[in-house]
Motif scaffolding. Structure first.
Motif, PDB file in Angstrom:
ATOM      1  N   ARG A   1      18.103  38.040  36.331  1.00  0.00           N
ATOM      2  CA  ARG A   1      17.322  39.725  35.542  1.00  0.00           C
ATOM      3  C   ARG A   1      18.110  40.439  36.666  1.00  0.00           C
ATOM      4  O   ARG A   1      17.458  40.928  37.080  1.00  0.00           O
ATOM      5  CB  ARG A   1      15.753  39.033  35.687  1.00  0.00           C
ATOM      6  CG  ARG A   1      15.468  38.161  35.040  1.00  0.00           C
ATOM      7  CD  ARG A   1      13.400  37.866  35.369  1.00  0.00           C
ATOM      8  NE  ARG A   1      13.077  38.819  36.103  1.00  0.00           N
ATOM      9  CZ  ARG A   1      12.948  37.577  37.584  1.00  0.00           C
ATOM     10  NH1 ARG A   1      13.233  36.497  37.384  1.00  0.00           N
ATOM     11  NH2 ARG A   1      12.513  38.497  38.215  1.00  0.00           N
ATOM     12  N   GLY A   2      19.265  40.796  36.310  1.00  0.00           N
ATOM     13  CA  GLY A   2      19.673  42.533  37.123  1.00  0.00           C
ATOM     14  C   GLY A   2      20.607  42.090  37.575  1.00  0.00           C
ATOM     15  O   GLY A   2      21.975  43.471  37.499  1.00  0.00           O
ATOM     16  N   ILE A   3      21.537  41.281  38.244  1.00  0.00           N
ATOM     17  CA  ILE A   3      22.837  41.339  38.872  1.00  0.00           C
ATOM     18  C   ILE A   3      23.359  39.862  37.761  1.00  0.00           C
ATOM     19  O   ILE A   3      23.291  38.723  37.463  1.00  0.00           O
ATOM     20  CB  ILE A   3      22.974  40.137  40.013  1.00  0.00           C
ATOM     21  CG1 ILE A   3      21.348  40.817  40.784  1.00  0.00           C
ATOM     22  CG2 ILE A   3      23.505  40.388  40.551  1.00  0.00           C
ATOM     23  CD1 ILE A   3      21.894  42.464  41.615  1.00  0.00           C
ATOM     24  N   ALA A   4      24.473  40.703  37.350  1.00  0.00           N
ATOM     25  CA  ALA A   4      25.874  40.235  36.111  1.00  0.00           C
ATOM     26  C   ALA A   4      26.600  40.049  37.222  1.00  0.00           C
ATOM     27  O   ALA A   4      28.159  39.963  36.862  1.00  0.00           O
ATOM     28  CB  ALA A   4      25.694  41.287  35.203  1.00  0.00           C
ATOM     29  N   ALA A   5      27.413  40.301  38.532  1.00  0.00           N
ATOM     30  CA  ALA A   5      28.318  40.720  39.028  1.00  0.00           C
ATOM     31  C   ALA A   5      28.442  38.579  40.259  1.00  0.00           C
ATOM     32  O   ALA A   5      26.744  37.897  39.460  1.00  0.00           O
ATOM     33  CB  ALA A   5      28.019  40.615  40.531  1.00  0.00           C
ATOM     34  N   PRO A   6      29.154  38.293  40.151  1.00  0.00           N
ATOM     35  CA  PRO A   6      29.478  36.707  40.175  1.00  0.00           C
ATOM     36  C   PRO A   6      28.424  36.159  42.112  1.00  0.00           C
ATOM     37  O   PRO A   6      28.809  37.086  43.322  1.00  0.00           O
ATOM     38  CB  PRO A   6      30.832  36.279  40.413  1.00  0.00           C
ATOM     39  CG  PRO A   6      31.236  37.968  38.985  1.00  0.00           C
ATOM     40  CD  PRO A   6      30.267  38.778  39.976  1.00  0.00           C
ATOM     41  N   THR A   7      27.547  35.631  41.776  1.00  0.00           N
ATOM     42  CA  THR A   7      27.414  34.951  43.048  1.00  0.00           C
ATOM     43  C   THR A   7      27.605  34.164  44.048  1.00  0.00           C
ATOM     44  O   THR A   7      27.883  32.555  42.954  1.00  0.00           O
ATOM     45  CB  THR A   7      25.414  35.428  43.331  1.00  0.00           C
ATOM     46  OG1 THR A   7      24.909  34.900  41.591  1.00  0.00           O
ATOM     47  CG2 THR A   7      25.418  36.841  42.378  1.00  0.00           C
ATOM     48  N   PHE A   8      27.056  33.283  44.992  1.00  0.00           N
ATOM     49  CA  PHE A   8      27.199  32.019  45.551  1.00  0.00           C
ATOM     50  C   PHE A   8      26.002  32.091  45.968  1.00  0.00           C
ATOM     51  O   PHE A   8      25.109  32.560  46.555  1.00  0.00           O
ATOM     52  CB  PHE A   8      28.666  31.341  45.673  1.00  0.00           C
ATOM     53  CG  PHE A   8      28.971  32.198  47.341  1.00  0.00           C
ATOM     54  CD1 PHE A   8      28.928  31.404  48.328  1.00  0.00           C
ATOM     55  CD2 PHE A   8      29.304  33.316  47.101  1.00  0.00           C
ATOM     56  CE1 PHE A   8      29.009  32.411  49.337  1.00  0.00           C
ATOM     57  CE2 PHE A   8      29.577  34.156  48.514  1.00  0.00           C
ATOM     58  CZ  PHE A   8      29.324  33.638  49.755  1.00  0.00           C
ATOM     59  N   VAL A   9      25.626  30.353  46.167  1.00  0.00           N
ATOM     60  CA  VAL A   9      25.063  30.527  47.524  1.00  0.00           C
ATOM     61  C   VAL A   9      25.455  29.713  48.857  1.00  0.00           C
ATOM     62  O   VAL A   9      26.498  29.086  49.135  1.00  0.00           O
ATOM     63  CB  VAL A   9      24.314  28.717  47.281  1.00  0.00           C
ATOM     64  CG1 VAL A   9      23.275  28.316  47.675  1.00  0.00           C
ATOM     65  CG2 VAL A   9      23.661  28.345  45.428  1.00  0.00           C
ATOM     66  N   LEU A  10      25.124  31.054  49.334  1.00  0.00           N
ATOM     67  CA  LEU A  10      25.689  31.363  50.777  1.00  0.00           C
ATOM     68  C   LEU A  10      25.489  29.971  51.804  1.00  0.00           C
ATOM     69  O   LEU A  10      25.590  28.924  52.503  1.00  0.00           O
ATOM     70  CB  LEU A  10      25.538  32.631  51.794  1.00  0.00           C
ATOM     71  CG  LEU A  10      26.033  32.391  53.125  1.00  0.00           C
ATOM     72  CD1 LEU A  10      27.162  33.005  52.741  1.00  0.00           C
ATOM     73  CD2 LEU A  10      25.353  33.717  53.541  1.00  0.00           C
TER      74      LEU A  10
END
Length: 371
Positions: free
Chosen positions: A22-31
């Protein structure tokens, strides 16, 4: 299956169901998916409240480093110009020339309830619909390191709220162990390791605390203790309003490896011998330090009296064998095991820990080990 294993890893998290969508379109990963609070539910199963540190795959964008922040309207990315920051740690950055030191995070932590079997050997269900995310400005940079205690028939959960406003301890409450309501801030100072005892003492709630600060004072040269961050204790009539005890709790002791700081680990549980607790001690090494788990026994009627302090041989140490198959995801330079919960398993205790700030570790320890 061995009695020491990883039960939940970063790749077990489905980020398509993350609240950050809900708001972050940038790619993320589980640190990391780590430091799980542990409690037993009324159906007999166990609950891990897993800290999911969700990080930006590309924290640097052009001439800025970005930080994730919660707002009432959704999640946003704040931008900080690169010339004004230092980036020596993959988890965070620091603003240059600031005193006191000001940090920013390249990840944001939220809590994921993971139900596991009664013997802690299998995942039963991952409850994405009951995930706990930031919901107030005092935790707009994340909610971290849940610790759960069953007191008086209901579940009390402390978390660390991170924000520019304050670094505080907040309290959640549940009547079923699964659905938690935020009650607000209970400690308005930096405190990383507040744990409620699983039971009252003389009719009052009791808790371990670990306040932090920038200034500590030295003990005399002939003292057995080191100054620095240590475990204190507090009591409360209602679980919300806390008074610190006057007497000191568990401190770093000379001649041990735990000379950098001490902090709570598992919630204290009552045994015939007294209150059993597992805590962490940190040996100074590099920027992070080496984290190990130790244990102590406190008097059942006056927990400020320490009956046993087993701070020599570690109860648990980091085990590289456990993380061998996910070694490519490792980011910490020093060994870390961080115990966060304990449950009765009959003739043994089930101990939950964060391994390498990366995954959730379960260890089965015979009760005779604490004799």
């Amino acid at each position: 299956m061995a009695d020491d294993y990883l039960i939940f890893r970063p790749d077990d998290v489905d980020l398509t169901r993350s609240p950050l969508r809900r708001g972050i379109a940038a790619p993320t990963f589980v640190l990391g998916a780590f430091n799980p609070g542990l409690t037993r539910l009324s159906n007999g199963n166990l609950l891990l409240m897993v800290r999911v540190a969700e990080a930006l795959r590309e924290p640097v964008d052009g001439d800025c480093v970005r930080a994730i922040r919660w707002t009432a309207q959704g999640y946003v990315l704040d931008r900080h110009p690169l010339p004004g920051v230092e980036m020596g740690d993959p988890r965070q950055f620091a603003l240059r020339d600031r005193n006191p030191r000001l940090l920013g995070l390249t990840s944001l932590s939220w809590l994921l309830p993971v139900e596991i079997s009664a013997d802690a050997r299998a995942i039963v269900k991952i409850h994405y619909d009951k995930a706990i995310e930031p919901s107030a400005s005092y935790m707009d940079y994340g909610v971290e390191d849940a610790r759960i205690s069953l007191v008086g028939g209901s579940w009390w959960m402390t978390v660390c709220g991170v924000s520019a406003e304050r670094h505080c301890t907040a309290m959640y409450h549940s009547v079923n162990g699964m659905d938690y309501n935020l009650l607000g801030i209970v400690l308005d100072h930096q405190n990383k390791d507040m744990l409620l005892f699983e039971g009252k003492v003389a009719g009052k709630f009791m808790a371990l605390t670990r306040p932090l600060g920038k200034v500590y004072f030295a003990y005399p040269q002939d003292s057995e203790w080191f100054g620095g961050p240590a475990i204190n204790m507090a009591q409360s009539p209602d679980g919300l309003h806390w008074k610190p005890l006057d007497t000191p709790g568990i401190r770093a002791r000379k001649g041990t490896t735990s000379t950098q700081r001490i902090g709570g680990g598992s919630q204290p549980v009552l045994t015939p011998e007294g209150w059993l607790m597992i805590y962490h001690g940190v040996e100074k090494q590099g920027a992070v330090g080496v984290y190990r788990s130790f244990w102590a026994l406190l008097d059942k009627d006056d927990p400020s009296k320490i009956l046993r302090l087993e701070d020599g041989e570690p109860l648990l140490e980091a085990n590289p064998v456990l993380t061998a198959d996910i070694a490519h995801q490792m980011y910490l330079p020093t060994p870390v095991v961080f115990t966060t919960g304990l449950a009765d398993g009959g003739d043994h205790y089930i101990v939950a820990s964060g391994e390498a700030d990366l995954a959730c570790r379960i260890t089965h320890i015979p009760k005779e080990r604490f004799a």
